[in-house]
Scaffold this motif. Structure first.
Motif, PDB file in Angstrom:
ATOM      1  N   SER A 176       0.871  -1.170   0.000  1.00 57.63           N
ATOM      2  CA  SER A 176       0.000   0.000   0.000  1.00 57.63           C
ATOM      3  C   SER A 176       0.908   1.220   0.000  1.00 57.63           C
ATOM      4  CB  SER A 176      -0.895   0.017   1.246  1.00 57.63           C
ATOM      5  OG  SER A 176      -1.610   1.229   1.300  1.00 57.63           O
ATOM      6  N   GLU A 177       0.436   2.300  -0.592  1.00 57.79           N
ATOM      7  CA  GLU A 177       1.222   3.528  -0.524  1.00 57.79           C
ATOM      8  C   GLU A 177       1.387   3.979   0.921  1.00 57.79           C
ATOM      9  OE1 GLU A 177       0.335   6.637  -3.278  1.00 57.79           O
ATOM     10  OE2 GLU A 177       0.015   5.198  -4.904  1.00 57.79           O
ATOM     11  N   ASN A 178       0.409   3.651   1.745  1.00 58.81           N
ATOM     12  CA  ASN A 178       0.480   3.930   3.173  1.00 58.81           C
ATOM     13  C   ASN A 178       0.946   2.651   3.872  1.00 58.81           C
ATOM     14  OD1 ASN A 178       0.080   4.388   5.886  1.00 58.81           O
ATOM     15  ND2 ASN A 178      -2.019   5.116   5.671  1.00 58.81           N
ATOM     16  N   GLU A 179       2.182   2.630   4.317  1.00 54.36           N
ATOM     17  CA  GLU A 179       2.740   1.409   4.922  1.00 54.36           C
ATOM     18  C   GLU A 179       1.970   0.943   6.155  1.00 54.36           C
ATOM     19  OE1 GLU A 179       6.369   2.795   7.768  1.00 54.36           O
ATOM     20  OE2 GLU A 179       6.666   3.132   5.628  1.00 54.36           O
ATOM     21  N   ASN A 180       1.231   1.837   6.784  1.00 51.17           N
ATOM     22  CA  ASN A 180       0.435   1.458   7.956  1.00 51.17           C
ATOM     23  C   ASN A 180      -0.788   0.621   7.602  1.00 51.17           C
ATOM     24  OD1 ASN A 180       2.125   2.763   9.849  1.00 51.17           O
ATOM     25  ND2 ASN A 180       1.222   4.720   9.288  1.00 51.17           N
TER      26      ASN A 180
END
Length: 174
Positions: free
Chosen positions: A145-149
């Motif tokens: 995901s572009e957001n690693e979280n």
């Protein structure tokens, strides 16, 4: 007994995963296991580097994984056996087939009352899926995901896993 079948790639090891992120994912898994009273069985391709009977390995990364499992109270009770299938005729090399591996594990472990499969699986093409028969027991994660979280196992998965663990284990007698 309740069990989580875990593919390590996409649940623990993610695209942005470094040592700290991997430990955070394992801690999250440990919290989920403690809250839901589950044990873990590895269904990952990495299992090939782990002895099926002793759960020992020569791979340093897996040794570290098992130490973190212990640190966070994760009871890893084994790994699925290896089952291979040819899916494109005789010219194709056999590939691991997870649903058969899980089925065998359920068959040989009748004390497993409930199970959930954690995998980073693309559910858009079930016809080619090696998890099609267990899709009702599958909770999917994101490898990238572009957001690693948003990658891998999250505390937010607990309700979905809890719901799956209440489903009847009709797969024991395939």
């Amino acid at each position: 007994m309740k069990v989580l079948f875990i593919d390590l790639s996409g649940t623990i090891y993610t695209y942005h995963g470094n040592k700290e992120i991997v430990e955070k994912k394992i801690k999250t898994l440990g919290n989920i296991c403690q809250i839901l009273g589950t044990k873990v069985i590895l269904s990952s391709a990495l299992k090939e580097a782990i002895d099926e009977k002793t759960m020992e390995t020569d791979i340093e990364e897996l040794k570290q994984l098992f130490l973190l499992f212990e640190k966070y109270g994760i009871d890893c009770i084994g790994r699925t056996p290896t089952v291979r299938r040819k899916i494109h005729g005789n010219s194709c090399l056999p590939i691991p087939w997870k649903e058969d591996e899980i089925r065998l594990c359920l068959y040989y472990n009748p004390d497993i009352e409930a199970f959930c499969v954690l995998d980073d699986y693309d559910t858009k093409n079930w016809k080619k899926s090696d998890l099609e028969k267990v899709k009702d027991h599958l909770v999917t994660m994101q490898f990238y995901s572009e957001n690693e979280n948003e990658e891998g196992i999250q505390e937010s998965h607990i309700e979905e896993i809890k719901k799956v663990l209440t489903k009847e284990n009709k797969y024991r007698y395939w």
